[in-house]
Structure formats: structure tokens, C-alpha cells
Design a protein around this motif. Structure first.
Motif, PDB file in Angstrom:
ATOM      1  N   SER A  29       0.833  -1.209   0.000  1.00  0.00           N
ATOM      2  CA  SER A  29       0.000   0.000   0.000  1.00  0.00           C
ATOM      3  C   SER A  29       0.866   1.256   0.000  1.00  0.00           C
ATOM      4  O   SER A  29       0.602   2.212  -0.741  1.00  0.00           O
ATOM      5  CB  SER A  29      -0.941  -0.004   1.209  1.00  0.00           C
ATOM      6  OG  SER A  29      -1.863  -1.064   1.132  1.00  0.00           O
ATOM      7  N   GLN A  65       1.350   4.061  -3.094  1.00  0.00           N
ATOM      8  CA  GLN A  65       1.108   5.493  -2.922  1.00  0.00           C
ATOM      9  C   GLN A  65       2.214   6.319  -3.566  1.00  0.00           C
ATOM     10  O   GLN A  65       1.962   7.379  -4.144  1.00  0.00           O
ATOM     11  CB  GLN A  65       0.995   5.832  -1.432  1.00  0.00           C
ATOM     12  CG  GLN A  65      -0.319   5.408  -0.808  1.00  0.00           C
ATOM     13  CD  GLN A  65      -0.444   5.848   0.638  1.00  0.00           C
ATOM     14  OE1 GLN A  65       0.513   6.350   1.238  1.00  0.00           O
ATOM     15  NE2 GLN A  65      -1.616   5.673   1.216  1.00  0.00           N
ATOM     16  N   THR A  96      -9.443  -4.503  -2.567  1.00  0.00           N
ATOM     17  CA  THR A  96      -8.345  -3.571  -2.298  1.00  0.00           C
ATOM     18  C   THR A  96      -8.642  -2.668  -1.098  1.00  0.00           C
ATOM     19  O   THR A  96      -7.731  -2.249  -0.393  1.00  0.00           O
ATOM     20  CB  THR A  96      -8.067  -2.706  -3.536  1.00  0.00           C
ATOM     21  OG1 THR A  96      -9.280  -2.072  -3.969  1.00  0.00           O
ATOM     22  CG2 THR A  96      -7.542  -3.558  -4.673  1.00  0.00           C
ATOM     23  N   GLY A 102      -6.308  -2.169   2.169  1.00  0.00           N
ATOM     24  CA  GLY A 102      -5.951  -0.868   2.738  1.00  0.00           C
ATOM     25  C   GLY A 102      -6.249  -0.782   4.222  1.00  0.00           C
ATOM     26  O   GLY A 102      -5.457  -0.223   5.000  1.00  0.00           O
ATOM     27  N   ALA A 156      -3.689  -2.684   6.091  1.00  0.00           N
ATOM     28  CA  ALA A 156      -2.422  -1.951   6.148  1.00  0.00           C
ATOM     29  C   ALA A 156      -2.394  -0.942   7.288  1.00  0.00           C
ATOM     30  O   ALA A 156      -1.311  -0.555   7.756  1.00  0.00           O
ATOM     31  CB  ALA A 156      -2.184  -1.236   4.821  1.00  0.00           C
TER      32      ALA A 156
END
Length: 202
Positions: free
Chosen positions: A124, A128, A147, A151, A154
């Protein structure tokens, strides 16, 4: 120089042509055991991994991929470029047919057999900073996750931090604590949530 008999010329051509075809067929036959071994290896990794994340690495250069591999390797995570057709077969072997729609385009898979949070964090964060990296889908302890769930995973503290939090909060016997440590992350997080709810009700 004498003329070559047409029959001999034709037979020579057919023999040569047949030899080429035979060689090609032999090459396909020889490749099959290798493909079977790859499918078997992938199915074992899918079954053993606590968190598996499929990614599309299209657009990343060699330097970026090397950097990502290094980050993942340091966390004990394997990052493997795979063939979609073979991965589809491997997914079916472990009843993960839902992965098939995501097995299009360039695919690399992160396998983590110990820590589900680390790969979610690393991938993640890397995505970014490198917009070319696309997270496709994940598998958390045998369950397909999207996804958004990756996230959210994470955002969790690392396993070490979670262990420290649980150690400080648990009032039960040592045996019960050991069982939680030995269990999967989902059970581990559930135990933390129960402790939080008990504290809020106190």
C-alpha cells in the motif's frame, strides 16, 4: 549434374517436415511436467499464505521492482511474477476460482506465510509513491478480500505491536495467551476487539 528424382525430393521434404513437427511436439511434451510443477508450487503457496496480494506491476521500471522486492524480502515476503494461465489452474486447485477475473495483464503475487499485515503495509505504501503499481485483489487466510480491505489491513499495527498490546491487556492465564499467539491474525484481532469492548463497558 543429374536431375533429382521428384519422388525422392518429395520424400526428403516430408521427412524433414515431419522431423520439425516431431521436435515441436517433443518440446511441448517436455515442457508439460515443468508447468505441472509450477501449478503445484503456486497452489501450495496460495494454501499456506496468510495473506496473498495480486498486483499489476505494469509501468514499474527495473529499479522500482528491485526496490519493492527488497522491501518485501526483508519482511520475509516472497514476490513472484506469474503466468495467469498457470495461476488460474493453481487457484482452482485450492478452491479460489474467484481470483480468475483478476488474472489479466501482468501479474506478480506477494505471498506472506507469517504476517498478514506486513505485505499489506509495504504494498500500500509503495503504491502510494509509485502510482504505476496496482493492487488487484487479496486472499486473507483463504478468503477473497478487495483492495479496500487490503488498505484497512495496512492500517493495523504490526504483529509485534499487536502482541505487545495484547500482552498488556490480557488478564487470563498464560495458556490462553499462548493459544492466541499461535492462532491466525483474524482470531488475534478478534481477541483485541473483545478486550476493547470489555474496557468500554467497564
Amino acid at each position: 549434374m543429374g536431375l533429382v528424382c521428384p519422388d525422392l525430393a518429395i520424400r526428403a521434404f516430408l521427412l524433414w517436415k515431419g522431423g520439425v513437427n516431431l521436435s515441436a511436439r517433443k518440446g511441448i511434451s517436455m515442457a508439460r511436467p515443468e508447468k505441472v510443477a509450477i501449478v503445484e508450487e503456486l497452489s501450495e503457496k496460495l494454501a499456506a499464505s496468510q495473506l496473498t496480494v495480486l498486483t499489476d506491476y505494469r509501468g514499474l521500471n527495473v529499479k522500482d521492482i528491485t526496490e519493492l522486492r527488497k522491501k518485501l524480502r526483508e519482511a520475509g515476503i516472497e514476490y513472484k511474477v506469474v503466468k495467469n494461465t498457470l495461476t488460474t489452474l493453481a487457484a482452482k486447485k485450492v478452491e479460489l476460482e474467484e481470483l480468475e477475473p483478476h488474472l489479466v495483464g501482468p501479474t506478480a503475487i506477494a505471498f506472506s506465510s507469517d504476517d498478514p499485515v506486513a505485505p499489506a503495509k509495504i504494498l500500500s505504501d509503495f503504491a502510494q509513491d509509485h502510482k504505476q503499481l496496482e493492487l488487484k485483489v487479496g486472499v486473507l487466510e483463504g478468503k477473497i478480500i478487495d483492495t479496500e480491505a487490503i488498505g484497512e489491513l495496512a492500517k493495523l499495527p504490526s504483529r509485534e505491536v499487536l502482541l505487545g498490546m495484547l500482552l498488556g491487556a490480557m488478564q487470563g492465564p498464560v495458556g490462553g495467551f499462548a493459544r492466541v499467539l499461535a492462532g491466525p491474525l483474524t482470531g488475534f484481532v478478534r481477541a483485541l476487539d473483545q478486550i476493547r469492548q470489555q474496557k468500554e463497558q467497564a
